[in-house]
Motif scaffolding. Structure first.
Motif, PDB file in Angstrom:
ATOM      1  N   GLY A 207       0.820  -1.219   0.000  1.00 49.27           N
ATOM      2  CA  GLY A 207       0.000   0.000   0.000  1.00 49.27           C
ATOM      3  C   GLY A 207       0.845   1.257   0.000  1.00 49.27           C
ATOM      4  O   GLY A 207       0.530   2.240  -0.691  1.00 49.27           O
ATOM      5  N   ASN A 208       1.943   1.237   0.777  1.00 51.14           N
ATOM      6  CA  ASN A 208       2.825   2.405   0.836  1.00 51.14           C
ATOM      7  C   ASN A 208       3.648   2.543  -0.439  1.00 51.14           C
ATOM      8  O   ASN A 208       3.801   3.639  -0.987  1.00 51.14           O
ATOM      9  CB  ASN A 208       3.754   2.308   2.051  1.00 51.14           C
ATOM     10  N   LEU A 209       4.167   1.415  -0.943  1.00 48.79           N
ATOM     11  CA  LEU A 209       5.056   1.469  -2.100  1.00 48.79           C
ATOM     12  C   LEU A 209       4.365   1.959  -3.369  1.00 48.79           C
ATOM     13  O   LEU A 209       4.965   2.699  -4.146  1.00 48.79           O
ATOM     14  CB  LEU A 209       5.696   0.101  -2.347  1.00 48.79           C
ATOM     15  N   VAL A 213       6.595   4.527  -5.552  1.00 51.67           N
ATOM     16  CA  VAL A 213       7.508   4.056  -6.595  1.00 51.67           C
ATOM     17  C   VAL A 213       6.829   4.087  -7.969  1.00 51.67           C
ATOM     18  O   VAL A 213       5.603   4.134  -8.070  1.00 51.67           O
ATOM     19  CB  VAL A 213       8.034   2.631  -6.293  1.00 51.67           C
ATOM     20  N   ASP A 214       7.651   4.052  -8.999  1.00 54.86           N
ATOM     21  CA  ASP A 214       7.128   4.066 -10.376  1.00 54.86           C
ATOM     22  C   ASP A 214       6.842   2.659 -10.890  1.00 54.86           C
ATOM     23  O   ASP A 214       5.939   2.455 -11.692  1.00 54.86           O
ATOM     24  CB  ASP A 214       8.147   4.765 -11.294  1.00 54.86           C
ATOM     25  N   HIS A 215       7.644   1.698 -10.421  1.00 54.76           N
ATOM     26  CA  HIS A 215       7.493   0.308 -10.856  1.00 54.76           C
ATOM     27  C   HIS A 215       7.550  -0.612  -9.646  1.00 54.76           C
ATOM     28  O   HIS A 215       8.416  -0.438  -8.778  1.00 54.76           O
ATOM     29  CB  HIS A 215       8.615  -0.085 -11.832  1.00 54.76           C
ATOM     30  N   LEU A 216       6.657  -1.592  -9.602  1.00 49.93           N
ATOM     31  CA  LEU A 216       6.639  -2.561  -8.508  1.00 49.93           C
ATOM     32  C   LEU A 216       6.684  -3.971  -9.101  1.00 49.93           C
ATOM     33  O   LEU A 216       5.754  -4.389  -9.807  1.00 49.93           O
ATOM     34  CB  LEU A 216       5.375  -2.380  -7.660  1.00 49.93           C
ATOM     35  N   ALA A 257      -2.386   5.487  -9.037  1.00 49.05           N
ATOM     36  CA  ALA A 257      -1.198   6.200  -8.528  1.00 49.05           C
ATOM     37  C   ALA A 257      -0.099   6.333  -9.582  1.00 49.05           C
ATOM     38  O   ALA A 257       0.924   6.966  -9.333  1.00 49.05           O
ATOM     39  CB  ALA A 257      -0.655   5.464  -7.303  1.00 49.05           C
ATOM     40  N   GLY A 258      -0.298   5.709 -10.757  1.00 45.90           N
ATOM     41  CA  GLY A 258       0.733   5.788 -11.791  1.00 45.90           C
ATOM     42  C   GLY A 258       1.897   4.847 -11.544  1.00 45.90           C
ATOM     43  O   GLY A 258       3.010   5.064 -12.026  1.00 45.90           O
ATOM     44  N   CYS A 259       1.636   3.779 -10.778  1.00 48.65           N
ATOM     45  CA  CYS A 259       2.671   2.784 -10.497  1.00 48.65           C
ATOM     46  C   CYS A 259       2.390   1.548 -11.346  1.00 48.65           C
ATOM     47  O   CYS A 259       1.290   0.988 -11.295  1.00 48.65           O
ATOM     48  CB  CYS A 259       2.654   2.431  -9.004  1.00 48.65           C
ATOM     49  N   THR A 260       3.376   1.104 -12.110  1.00 46.84           N
ATOM     50  CA  THR A 260       3.211  -0.078 -12.960  1.00 46.84           C
ATOM     51  C   THR A 260       3.604  -1.332 -12.185  1.00 46.84           C
ATOM     52  O   THR A 260       4.730  -1.424 -11.691  1.00 46.84           O
ATOM     53  CB  THR A 260       4.096   0.027 -14.222  1.00 46.84           C
ATOM     54  N   ILE A 261       2.657  -2.286 -12.076  1.00 44.03           N
ATOM     55  CA  ILE A 261       2.964  -3.551 -11.402  1.00 44.03           C
ATOM     56  C   ILE A 261       3.454  -4.561 -12.441  1.00 44.03           C
ATOM     57  O   ILE A 261       2.850  -4.723 -13.501  1.00 44.03           O
ATOM     58  CB  ILE A 261       1.732  -4.093 -10.644  1.00 44.03           C
ATOM     59  N   HIS A 262       4.561  -5.222 -12.121  1.00 46.62           N
ATOM     60  CA  HIS A 262       5.155  -6.208 -13.024  1.00 46.62           C
ATOM     61  C   HIS A 262       5.043  -7.589 -12.399  1.00 46.62           C
ATOM     62  O   HIS A 262       5.558  -7.823 -11.298  1.00 46.62           O
ATOM     63  CB  HIS A 262       6.635  -5.880 -13.286  1.00 46.62           C
ATOM     64  N   GLU A 385       7.063   0.334   5.070  1.00 44.86           N
ATOM     65  CA  GLU A 385       5.605   0.463   5.182  1.00 44.86           C
ATOM     66  C   GLU A 385       5.169   1.904   5.414  1.00 44.86           C
ATOM     67  O   GLU A 385       3.981   2.200   5.464  1.00 44.86           O
ATOM     68  CB  GLU A 385       5.101  -0.409   6.336  1.00 44.86           C
ATOM     69  N   GLY A 386       6.154   2.803   5.570  1.00 46.97           N
ATOM     70  CA  GLY A 386       5.827   4.210   5.766  1.00 46.97           C
ATOM     71  C   GLY A 386       5.534   4.583   7.205  1.00 46.97           C
ATOM     72  O   GLY A 386       5.016   5.656   7.490  1.00 46.97           O
ATOM     73  N   LYS A 387       5.878   3.690   8.141  1.00 44.17           N
ATOM     74  CA  LYS A 387       5.599   3.963   9.558  1.00 44.17           C
ATOM     75  C   LYS A 387       6.732   4.769  10.174  1.00 44.17           C
ATOM     76  O   LYS A 387       7.894   4.601   9.811  1.00 44.17           O
ATOM     77  CB  LYS A 387       5.419   2.647  10.316  1.00 44.17           C
TER      78      LYS A 387
END
Length: 400
Positions: A207-209, A213-216, A257-262, A385-387
């Protein structure tokens, strides 16, 4: 990062510097079997001494749960600590009260002391104010060099920082600088690799990433759950079928969010999970009903390597397949080598962390080529995780 003090900012001359370290090292038959964590705190201790400070080390060891347990005494790490520092280390058999006060009072510039396991006292894990004050009474300056314990709000990691002039040690400073370069103010594009068995344990992380990030790249058993969510049959593969809706939500949020999942485009399958089991490479949508997906295939690795070549920052947590046994370690090894190559070429900042990840990178022979490898485990994951980590937040608080 400029929002906390480091050793360079603190006046230590002639002062006792309470230094929180992580020397929770493996011990067998009274002997330290891996000195990595001890070796990593040496620069902090030497730099404190160079500034005229007298380092008094605070640390936990194992989980005694507020009781004095002889097998969990820090006394057994003293020989390894002395060997790493090249000097004697004075040991106090308590971290507060008379035994600690007597040892600290006798210290001279150039000396180093180690106080007994902070977790022998209930007040440590409870972050008890009285216990923190008893620790603070022993010195004038506080340095935290234990990023790996920074996700715990304990007396020696958080309470103490609020009572004294405080700053980060060299290891903490290096960790925070590397992490800030990866997620705080990274050079883009940013790619993250998240692997491992279960989506359910990494929901906060994903959820945080996807916001950062641009690519996951998703690998391991987690990738199978996402494939199921896309209607792909995965045979007998490890997959959390009940998490399919969650996986679809994550993919939808990533798109927004504009993040591409691979996900894998080809797979390595086998009928049994053992070293050297017969395996074959197949397109991702052709897993036989009686087979398991145990690794990503060569086309997937080529796509990942190409992505690493085009990105500026990489964050890696988790393997791409069942890396513990051959031949299912190939994708993780090859991708790790591609990341190492881009890092060596100066085109990629690579930050990795988590127990399995460190083991996988060591196995691939590339651990030394990454920009930074965190050995912090839980703290690294919570940061991903952004904590906010209590031990880090306390260093940023206004000092008295």
């Amino acid at each position: 990062m400029a929002d906390f003090n480091t050793i360079d900012d603190l006046d230590m001359d002639g002062k006792v510097v309470l230094t929180r370290v992580d020397i929770n090292v493996p011990v067998e038959n009274g002997q330290v079997t891996d000195t990595t964590r001890i070796d990593r705190i040496v620069p902090t201790i030497k730099d404190i001494q160079a500034k005229g400070g007298i380092p008094v080390l605070l640390a936990h060891f194992d989980r005694p749960k507020g009781q004095r347990v002889d097998s969990m005494s820090l006394r057994q790490v003293v020989p390894a600590l002395e060997a790493a520092l090249g000097q004697p280390v004075v040991f106090a058999d308590d971290c507060i009260g008379g035994p600690a006060k007597r040892v600290v009072a006798a210290l001279k510039p150039g000396d180093v002391a180690l106080l007994e396991n902070t977790r022998f006292h209930e007040g440590e894990e409870k972050n008890d104010a009285t216990f923190a004050a008893s620790l603070a009474a022993l010195g004038q300056v506080y340095v935290n060099d234990a990023f790996s314990a920074a996700h715990r709000a304990h007396a020696s990691t958080e309470g103490l920082a609020k009572l004294m002039e405080a700053g980060a040690g060299r290891l903490m400073q290096a960790e925070l600088t590397a992490l800030d370069a990866a997620l705080g103010k990274p050079e883009r594009p940013v790619v993250a690799v998240v692997g491992g068995a279960k989506v359910s344990t990494k929901l906060d992380l994903l959820g945080n990433l996807i916001e950062k990030v641009d690519h996951l790249i998703i690998g391991g058993g987690m990738a199978n759950t996402f494939l199921v969510a896309k209607g792909v049959e995965v045979g007998k593969s490890l997959a959390e079928r009940d998490m399919a809706d969650t996986a679809r939500e994550i993919m939808a949020k990533a798109e927004t969010a504009g993040c591409t999942i691979h996900l894998p485009v080809d797979i390595v399958v086998a009928r049994e999970f053992r070293e050297g089991a017969a395996s074959e490479v197949l397109p991702v949508d052709q897993c036989p009903p009686d087979a398991m997906i145990l690794d990503a295939g060569p086309d997937t690795v080529a796509a990942i390597s190409d992505l690493f070549a085009r990105c500026k920052t990489l964050i890696w947590n988790g393997p791409l397949g069942a890396f513990e046994i051959a031949p299912f370690d190939r994708a993780t090894n090859a991708a790790a080598q591609a990341a190492a190559e881009a890092t060596r070429a100066g085109t990629l900042v690579s930050v990795a962390g988590g127990g399995d990840t460190v083991a996988a990178l060591n196995r691939a022979g590339v651990a030394d080529d990454f920009t930074f490898i965190s050995t912090a485990g839980g703290a690294f994951l919570e940061w991903m995780e952004g904590k906010e980590l209590p031990g880090v937040a306390a260093l940023k608080a206004k000092r008295p």
